[in-house]
Design a protein around this motif. Structure first.
Motif, PDB file in Angstrom:
ATOM      1  N   PHE A 281       0.831  -1.201   0.000  1.00 45.63           N
ATOM      2  CA  PHE A 281       0.000   0.000   0.000  1.00 45.63           C
ATOM      3  C   PHE A 281       0.873   1.262   0.000  1.00 45.63           C
ATOM      4  O   PHE A 281       0.548   2.263  -0.629  1.00 45.63           O
ATOM      5  N   THR A 282       1.977   1.199   0.740  1.00 43.15           N
ATOM      6  CA  THR A 282       2.865   2.363   0.798  1.00 43.15           C
ATOM      7  C   THR A 282       3.421   2.656  -0.593  1.00 43.15           C
ATOM      8  O   THR A 282       3.434   3.804  -1.055  1.00 43.15           O
ATOM      9  N   LYS A 283       3.865   1.590  -1.272  1.00 46.44           N
ATOM     10  CA  LYS A 283       4.414   1.796  -2.627  1.00 46.44           C
ATOM     11  C   LYS A 283       3.358   2.368  -3.569  1.00 46.44           C
ATOM     12  O   LYS A 283       3.600   3.315  -4.308  1.00 46.44           O
ATOM     13  N   LEU A 284       2.174   1.765  -3.500  1.00 45.49           N
ATOM     14  CA  LEU A 284       1.097   2.222  -4.376  1.00 45.49           C
ATOM     15  C   LEU A 284       0.732   3.680  -4.070  1.00 45.49           C
ATOM     16  O   LEU A 284       0.428   4.472  -4.962  1.00 45.49           O
ATOM     17  N   ALA A 285       0.775   4.027  -2.767  1.00 46.60           N
ATOM     18  CA  ALA A 285       0.423   5.395  -2.370  1.00 46.60           C
ATOM     19  C   ALA A 285       1.288   6.416  -3.104  1.00 46.60           C
ATOM     20  O   ALA A 285       0.812   7.495  -3.476  1.00 46.60           O
ATOM     21  N   TYR A 286       2.565   6.079  -3.328  1.00 44.63           N
ATOM     22  CA  TYR A 286       3.445   7.037  -4.014  1.00 44.63           C
ATOM     23  C   TYR A 286       3.067   7.223  -5.472  1.00 44.63           C
ATOM     24  O   TYR A 286       3.035   8.344  -5.974  1.00 44.63           O
ATOM     25  N   SER A 287       2.750   6.113  -6.155  1.00 48.24           N
ATOM     26  CA  SER A 287       2.398   6.318  -7.567  1.00 48.24           C
ATOM     27  C   SER A 287       1.042   7.005  -7.683  1.00 48.24           C
ATOM     28  O   SER A 287       0.844   7.872  -8.532  1.00 48.24           O
ATOM     29  N   LEU A 288       0.102   6.663  -6.799  1.00 42.34           N
ATOM     30  CA  LEU A 288      -1.210   7.325  -6.833  1.00 42.34           C
ATOM     31  C   LEU A 288      -1.085   8.805  -6.472  1.00 42.34           C
ATOM     32  O   LEU A 288      -1.780   9.660  -7.013  1.00 42.34           O
ATOM     33  N   SER A 289      -0.195   9.081  -5.509  1.00 45.13           N
ATOM     34  CA  SER A 289       0.012  10.469  -5.079  1.00 45.13           C
ATOM     35  C   SER A 289       0.407  11.331  -6.267  1.00 45.13           C
ATOM     36  O   SER A 289      -0.112  12.435  -6.465  1.00 45.13           O
ATOM     37  N   GLU A 290       1.314  10.807  -7.077  1.00 44.84           N
ATOM     38  CA  GLU A 290       1.762  11.579  -8.247  1.00 44.84           C
ATOM     39  C   GLU A 290       0.702  11.584  -9.346  1.00 44.84           C
ATOM     40  O   GLU A 290       0.489  12.587 -10.010  1.00 44.84           O
ATOM     41  N   GLU A 291      -0.006  10.461  -9.492  1.00 49.60           N
ATOM     42  CA  GLU A 291      -1.036  10.382 -10.539  1.00 49.60           C
ATOM     43  C   GLU A 291      -2.181  11.370 -10.268  1.00 49.60           C
ATOM     44  O   GLU A 291      -2.647  12.068 -11.164  1.00 49.60           O
ATOM     45  N   PHE A 292      -2.624  11.414  -9.009  1.00 55.12           N
ATOM     46  CA  PHE A 292      -3.780  12.266  -8.679  1.00 55.12           C
ATOM     47  C   PHE A 292      -3.378  13.630  -8.123  1.00 55.12           C
ATOM     48  O   PHE A 292      -4.230  14.417  -7.734  1.00 55.12           O
ATOM     49  N   ASP A 293      -2.088  13.914  -8.059  1.00 54.48           N
ATOM     50  CA  ASP A 293      -1.585  15.181  -7.528  1.00 54.48           C
ATOM     51  C   ASP A 293      -2.153  15.476  -6.138  1.00 54.48           C
ATOM     52  O   ASP A 293      -2.756  16.519  -5.892  1.00 54.48           O
ATOM     53  N   THR A 294      -1.962  14.526  -5.237  1.00 55.42           N
ATOM     54  CA  THR A 294      -2.443  14.693  -3.865  1.00 55.42           C
ATOM     55  C   THR A 294      -1.541  13.935  -2.903  1.00 55.42           C
ATOM     56  O   THR A 294      -1.006  12.893  -3.263  1.00 55.42           O
ATOM     57  N   PRO A 295      -1.364  14.447  -1.690  1.00 54.87           N
ATOM     58  CA  PRO A 295      -0.733  13.598  -0.681  1.00 54.87           C
ATOM     59  C   PRO A 295      -1.645  12.411  -0.391  1.00 54.87           C
ATOM     60  O   PRO A 295      -2.850  12.473  -0.672  1.00 54.87           O
ATOM     61  N   PHE A 296      -1.100  11.352   0.146  1.00 50.93           N
ATOM     62  CA  PHE A 296      -1.887  10.212   0.609  1.00 50.93           C
ATOM     63  C   PHE A 296      -1.637  10.018   2.092  1.00 50.93           C
ATOM     64  O   PHE A 296      -0.578  10.368   2.609  1.00 50.93           O
ATOM     65  N   ILE A 297      -2.633   9.439   2.774  1.00 50.32           N
ATOM     66  CA  ILE A 297      -2.438   9.051   4.172  1.00 50.32           C
ATOM     67  C   ILE A 297      -2.484   7.529   4.236  1.00 50.32           C
ATOM     68  O   ILE A 297      -3.358   6.899   3.632  1.00 50.32           O
ATOM     69  N   ILE A 298      -1.504   6.936   4.937  1.00 48.85           N
ATOM     70  CA  ILE A 298      -1.570   5.507   5.262  1.00 48.85           C
ATOM     71  C   ILE A 298      -2.042   5.433   6.708  1.00 48.85           C
ATOM     72  O   ILE A 298      -1.398   5.995   7.596  1.00 48.85           O
ATOM     73  N   ARG A 299      -3.170   4.767   6.934  1.00 51.95           N
ATOM     74  CA  ARG A 299      -3.657   4.656   8.304  1.00 51.95           C
ATOM     75  C   ARG A 299      -3.351   3.271   8.869  1.00 51.95           C
ATOM     76  O   ARG A 299      -3.737   2.243   8.316  1.00 51.95           O
ATOM     77  N   LEU A 300      -2.642   3.276   9.990  1.00 49.80           N
ATOM     78  CA  LEU A 300      -2.302   2.030  10.677  1.00 49.80           C
ATOM     79  C   LEU A 300      -3.014   2.033  12.021  1.00 49.80           C
ATOM     80  O   LEU A 300      -3.566   3.045  12.443  1.00 49.80           O
ATOM     81  N   SER A 301      -3.000   0.889  12.696  1.00 48.22           N
ATOM     82  CA  SER A 301      -3.441   0.861  14.091  1.00 48.22           C
ATOM     83  C   SER A 301      -2.470  -0.041  14.835  1.00 48.22           C
ATOM     84  O   SER A 301      -1.669  -0.748  14.218  1.00 48.22           O
ATOM     85  N   THR A 302      -2.533  -0.004  16.166  1.00 54.03           N
ATOM     86  CA  THR A 302      -1.541  -0.714  16.985  1.00 54.03           C
ATOM     87  C   THR A 302      -1.278  -2.138  16.509  1.00 54.03           C
ATOM     88  O   THR A 302      -0.140  -2.560  16.388  1.00 54.03           O
ATOM     89  N   ARG A 303      -2.361  -2.883  16.210  1.00 51.80           N
ATOM     90  CA  ARG A 303      -2.177  -4.303  15.875  1.00 51.80           C
ATOM     91  C   ARG A 303      -1.624  -4.517  14.473  1.00 51.80           C
ATOM     92  O   ARG A 303      -1.208  -5.630  14.142  1.00 51.80           O
ATOM     93  N   VAL A 304      -1.674  -3.489  13.647  1.00 51.13           N
ATOM     94  CA  VAL A 304      -1.016  -3.581  12.335  1.00 51.13           C
ATOM     95  C   VAL A 304       0.436  -3.124  12.485  1.00 51.13           C
ATOM     96  O   VAL A 304       1.368  -3.785  12.036  1.00 51.13           O
TER      97      VAL A 304
END
Lengths: 188, 577
Positions: free
Chosen positions: B139-162
């Motif tokens: 997801f992190t890797k994909l977030a970078y290509s999507l970020s550039e494709e859609f011209d937006t920052p992305f948020i990766i949301r985690l929680s303690t157990r992840v």
């Protein structure tokens, strides 16, 4: 079928290293594995619980009441507290050590008496004096690896596999002490 | 190659593989290990910033300059960095930009249980939610290509157990990534009203495109099984549901947590008699479904509080009980976290308690100063609030009252957001006393360097912020350094400074007992001079406990710090080698 192992103790006792050795060993056996740890505030002398689950495919990283095949307890009170998590017919390995929690120190609560006997009445319990064995191995901090040794004996994973992961997991200068500690637990 | 990795380490790996070159963060459980793992990649510039806002701005700057960049924080850290986040949503990116936020359902190590998914919707920044370590990396890797494709920052949301679960991750090579060209673009990068008005239009267009993308996004996965029950879920809740319900139900797993698809959800729901939404904390997916007119069962049967478990899901959805277990009849004492043996904060709180002061507290190991027997801390709100809230207390109740009031704040927390409160005290004529608990490290999150330690995240020597000079520079005339283990002197200093008619700062200086450079030796023992007054037990040291009507010291826990020797009124505790 997933195998569920719980490691319980007091923050600072080295439960995280135990879970890493265990996790890395079962991985080398080709299982899917999840290890769930707790970091941060609860590590400061509080109750700490680590879950290690392995099998063909593991989904949830946590273990619920009545689900643990093995509990590895680093301290008597924490062993007692964890008992509801033990599966019927499961096995609990206890390092026979008492560490007073703050409510006992301040006198608002009492440390239960004869915990290991009570647990032995309710479950298949192995009680080990891992502190003495760790000292014998040359470092009191190797209590965790002594207990891994005791537990290893009741799995079907070969001795050499455990030694291999210990060598890969602990810093080089502590390898000898930890193998000695493992052996003392394993040969009990 | 496969490796067992923490979710946090897998996010770091994803950033590495995506060609990220700049990471700036402030530590916070359960997010800290992302940035700590970044350090293992020499190709990436990594830093601990003084706070999350600064960290996010460093990452934003790097993105504008053309690099792929990241900033990581815990949920409450996102509150601190929300200001630049809402505006960089308008600016968009040049190099890909990702913010990682780790929530803490169950509050293992946090002061609240907020659900960061609200931030995605509020700032209109898309959010991905992985459910295990492999997904963390992907997801992190994909977030970078999507970020550039859609011209937006992305948020990766985690929680303690992840974040804090290890599972298998397939490692890949690092992608080569060339810096994007830097071009001056005032309309896009200068957010003054005339430009921002235009950018807002772009943001809304972008959101519409992202909603469309959500319909086909490969992270939104349908898993159709037999049966008449459907489950819509995301993140760790998917793993709990899958463990509990297996193939007895069908799933729609939303890897793109915001924006959510519309048609896909409607089409999925149509196939089943009953649709459950399983999500920890707030009803975010549920409200989205309800707004679409999709009937779902959510928070009417599942709690808004804490972490979920497979057992509770099984019980609610299938009506199956939990496995048989051994219930204990005996009351078992709880074991809350405590300050370590040798903790420098213990001396400080012993003195504050003895003087009966009101203590405005802060976030760090020293929050444990609120726990019995020290029970010294009166308030804890958020990072930095010890200083500013104390000024508010003083303004409410007057200067005389504030002579019985102190703030306590750690060195890292003071750098984070305590200094601004101190400036407020000076500027607005407060007479408060602030105690900086300088233990030479960021303790609670596991020993991170900070601007007062003189070392960078990679352990390189750097300029060290001089706390004493800093406090003087903002206008505090009375700044003193004292050792909290020298309890007599420390008590005298606190008395003097709280009585002063002007602001004062006491730098309580003694390093964290867990630092490798701290070498206490030997141990303390009770001698026959003991009068059983139990003064030493007021320290709340885990090594000291009652022994009949007397006291004993547990040699396995005692590290010989000697604080108890200093507080014993009868010289009855001796230090031995």
């Amino acid at each position: 079928m997933t195998k569920n192992i719980m490691i319980v103790g007091v923050g600072g006792q080295g439960t995280l290293l135990a879970s890493r050795i265990l996790g890395n060993t079962v991985i080398n056996e080709g299982y899917d594995v999840k290890v769930s740890e707790v970091h941060g505030m609860s590590q400061r002398g509080g109750s700490v619980v680590t879950y290690v689950k392995y099998g063909d495919k593991v989904y949830s990283p946590i273990i619920d009441r009545g689900e643990a095949d093995i509990i590895l307890a680093f301290e008597n009170l924490e062993a007692y507290r964890s008992l509801p998590f033990l599966k019927k017919g499961g096995k609990i390995i206890i390092n026979n050590q008492e560490m007073n929690p703050m409510p006992v120190i301040t006198g608002v609560a009492k440390y239960p008496e004869n915990i290991t006997d009570k647990i032995a009445d309710m479950a298949d319990a192995t009680v080990v004096d891992a502190v003495t064995l760790a000292k014998q191995a040359g470092n009191i901090k190797s209590v965790n690896v002594v207990l891994i040794g005791v537990m290893a004996k009741s799995t079907d994973i070969a001795y050499e596999k455990w030694i291999k992961t210990i060598k890969e997991t602990v810093p080089e200068k502590f390898v000898d002490v930890n193998i000695k500690a493992f052996d003392l637990g394993y040969n009990l | 190659m496969q490796k067992l990795l923490l979710g946090n380490a897998a996010v770091a790996r994803g950033a590495y593989e995506a060609g990220v070159t700049v990471v700036s963060s402030y530590p916070g459980t359960p997010s800290t290990e992302i940035t700590e793992n970044i350090v293992s990649y020499p190709e990436i510039y990594a830093e601990w910033a003084p706070n999350e806002k600064v960290a996010a701005e460093v990452a934003i700057g790097a993105s504008i300059a053309g690099a792929r960049a990241m900033s990581c924080m815990k949920h409450v850290g996102m509150n601190v960095m929300a200001d630049p986040m809402f505006t960089v949503s308008y600016i968009g990116v040049n190099g890909g930009l990702v913010f990682c936020v780790a929530d803490d359902p169950g509050m293992h190590s946090s002061q609240n249980e907020q659900d960061s998914r609200h931030y995605a919707q509020a700032s209109k920044i898309p959010m991905l939610e992985p459910s295990d370590s492999q997904e963390c990396k992907e997801f992190t890797k994909l977030a970078y290509s999507l970020s550039e494709e859609f011209d937006t920052p992305f948020i990766i949301r985690l929680s303690t157990r992840v974040s804090h679960s290890q599972s298998m991750v397939k490692l890949q090579e690092r992608e080569s990534y060339n810096l994007k060209d830097y071009e001056k673009n005032i309309g896009k990068n200068v957010m003054m009203p005339a430009n921002a008005v235009k950018r807002h239009i772009e943001v809304e267009k972008r959101t519409a495109k992202l909603i469309e993308y959500a319909e086909t996004c490969p992270l939104n996965i349908e898993e159709i099984n037999e049966g008449k029950i459907g489950v819509i879920t995301s993140g760790i809740s998917y793993m709990y549901a899958k463990e509990a319900l297996g193939d007895k139900v069908s799933y729609l797993k939303l890897g793109l947590a915001w924006p959510m698809p519309e048609e896909k959800i409607k089409a999925f729901a149509k196939k089943f008699d009953k649709v459950y939404v399983i999500e920890e904390l707030d009803p975010v997916i549920e409200n989205h479904c309800k707004a679409l007119g999709v009937k779902v069962i959510g928070k009417d049967v599942f709690t808004l509080l804490g972490e979920y478990t497979p057992a509770m899901i099984k019980e609610q959805v299938l009506g199956e009980g939990v496995p048989e277990f051994t219930a204990l009849e005996e009351q078992i004492p709880v074991r809350p976290p405590v300050m370590c043996a040798g903790c420098p904060h213990r001396g400080t709180f012993y003195v504050l308690k003895k003087l009966g002061l009101v203590v405005s507290g802060d976030i760090g190991c020293y929050t444990l100063g609120a726990v019995a027997p020290l029970a010294s801390v009166d308030t804890t709100i958020c990072m930095g609030a010890s200083v500013s809230a104390a000024l508010g207390m003083a303004k409410a109740r007057g200067d005389e009252w504030s002579k019985k009031l102190v703030s306590v704040i750690g060195d890292s927390t003071f750098m984070h957001s305590g200094i601004t409160g101190l400036i407020d005290i000076v500027y607005n004529k407060g007479i408060n006393t602030v105690i900086i608990l300088d233990n030479s490290i960021t303790g609670m999150t596991g020993h991170q360097e900070n601007p007062t330690t003189g070392k960078t995240i990679r352990g390189e020597a750097t300029k060290q912020v001089d706390l004493l000079a800093l406090c003087k520079a903002v206008g505090v005339n009375r700044v003193r350094i004292a050792d909290p283990f020298d309890v007599k002197t420390f008590e005298a200093v606190v008395k003097e400074e709280t009585q002063a008619e002007e602001p004062s700062v006491i730098i309580a200086q003694r390093p964290c007992a867990l630092l490798k450079t701290v070498k206490y030796s030997g141990h303390c023992t009770i001698t026959e001079n003991c009068k059983k007054c139990k003064m030493c037990m007021k320290l709340g040291c885990p090594a000291i406990s009652a022994d009949g009507d007397g006291v004993k010291i547990d040699l396995n826990q005692c590290n010989g710090c000697g604080l108890c020797v200093n507080v014993c009124p009868f010289d009855a505790i001796k230090k031995e080698d």
